[in-house]
Write an enzyme that holds these catalytic residues in place. Structure first.
Site, PDB file in Angstrom:
ATOM      1  N   CYS A 124       0.841  -1.195   0.000  1.00  0.00           N
ATOM      2  CA  CYS A 124       0.000   0.000   0.000  1.00  0.00           C
ATOM      3  C   CYS A 124       0.881   1.252   0.000  1.00  0.00           C
ATOM      4  O   CYS A 124       1.960   1.257  -0.613  1.00  0.00           O
ATOM      5  CB  CYS A 124      -0.959  -0.019   1.192  1.00  0.00           C
ATOM      6  SG  CYS A 124      -2.273   1.214   1.103  1.00  0.00           S
ATOM      7  N   ASP A 193      -3.292   0.888  10.177  1.00  0.00           N
ATOM      8  CA  ASP A 193      -4.508   1.688  10.354  1.00  0.00           C
ATOM      9  C   ASP A 193      -4.978   1.638  11.793  1.00  0.00           C
ATOM     10  O   ASP A 193      -5.449   2.622  12.343  1.00  0.00           O
ATOM     11  CB  ASP A 193      -5.614   1.218   9.408  1.00  0.00           C
ATOM     12  CG  ASP A 193      -5.405   1.826   8.040  1.00  0.00           C
ATOM     13  OD1 ASP A 193      -4.647   1.250   7.255  1.00  0.00           O
ATOM     14  OD2 ASP A 193      -5.956   2.917   7.796  1.00  0.00           O
TER      15      ASP A 193
END
Ligand code: RUB
Length: 306
Positions: A124, A193
């Site tokens: 990512c 996250d």
């Protein structure tokens, strides 16, 4: 409220994305919104701030950085609006400054684990993970990176551009090439996250596959995460919600209409259990995932978000 709505919209549509960036943007939006409310009485002010906080927090469900940033920004003990605005502005300025400094510290601490000649796989687009990689490169280490495409939104393209511009040799792979490529990699560095109290990592979908492949190939997995990415609510037994995103991100809607027996599932994040993670690098130091509870207690306090 227009500006705050605009930021909320940008977070929803992922024009602003990444757990760190959305936290900083939300804190700044709440600060700026508070400044527009000086004509209200304190009860009206508090009600507006609560509503605005909810608007920001509801944009994306998985990254705990968002509710943590909003909670740290909005809390005040003032009994009049001017003092309340002052406290909120100060909270936000200190949150944003700490967030920027944290990225630098994570870079310096994490770079100690990168050696000359290392090939690093990342997934990512994580500013915290890239801070480690860039710092190691700045230290003159001869490193290269394998970056995954990160379907469906292809945040890997942001990563390869950033690494290219920094002069770091980089190889782009599709997500399904992770296991095959792991043999040529020395370690994995990813962002976060959310991190739960049991040390599990919630990060971009596919992260757990990198971790599985790394464990099989006996390669270390390092998570780069500011302390505000740890989730106090998991201490109360709450599970981190995994965001489900629209099918349009995966397949052309017109094609889907031709396939009445097909539906699309598009989870945006997955969970990597603590046993697949070797080290969590925060601005407060590098810890094994088993110490997540300590980070939550020391740096966030359990009153957050409850
Ligand atoms: C981004 C993502 C990143 C983390 C950490 O997902 O999973 O790895 O947010 O990023 P999305 P950072 O693109 O869906 O927001 O270190 O920049 O906070």
């Amino acid at each position: 409220m227009d500006d705050l709505q605009n930021i909320a919209e940008k977070i929803c549509t992922m024009e602003i994305r990444g757990a760190g960036r959305i936290a900083v943007a939300a804190s700044a939006a709440l600060r700026d919104y508070a400044r527009t409310l000086s004509s209200l009485n304190i009860d009206e002010f508090n009600a507006k701030i609560e509503k605005a906080s909810k608007t920001l927090v509801d944009t994306r469900p998985t990254a705990v950085s968002l509710p943590n940033a909003v909670t740290l920004t909005k809390r005040h003990s003032a009994t009049n609006v001017y003092d309340a605005i002052d406290e909120i502005v100060k909270n936000s300025e200190s949150f944003i400054k700490n967030a920027e400094e944290a990225l630098d510290k994570i870079g310096r601490i994490g770079a100690q684990r990168i050696h000359d000649g290392d090939v690093i796989m990342t997934h990512c687009n994580s500013h915290a993970a890239l801070s480690i990689i860039k710092t190691a490169f700045d230290q003159g280490k001869d490193i290269s990176v394998v970056a995954t495409e990160s379907r469906p939104r292809r945040q890997g393209f942001i990563t390869i551009r950033e690494l290219n511009d920094y002069g770091i040799p980089t190889t782009l792979i599709v997500d399904s090439a992770v296991r095959l490529t792991m043999k040529k990699v020395d370690l994995v560095v990813v962002g976060a996250d959310s991190i739960s109290v049991n040390g599990a990592l919630i990060n971009k979908i596919g992260t757990s596959q990198l971790a599985l492949a790394a464990q099989e190939a006996r390669k270390n997995v390092i998570v780069a995460a500011e302390t505000y990415k740890f989730s106090p609510r998991t201490l109360l037994g709450e599970i981190v919600e995994i965001e489900d995103r629209a099918s349009e991100e995966v397949i052309d809607p017109e094609i889907l209409t031709e396939l009445p027996n097909v539906k699309v599932s598009n989870p945006a994040f997955d969970v990597t259990p603590a046993e697949y993670i070797d080290l969590m690098v925060t601005e407060a130091g590098a810890f094994p995932p088993a110490m997540a509870y300590m980070i939550i207690k020391e740096y966030l306090g359990i009153e957050l978000e409850i």
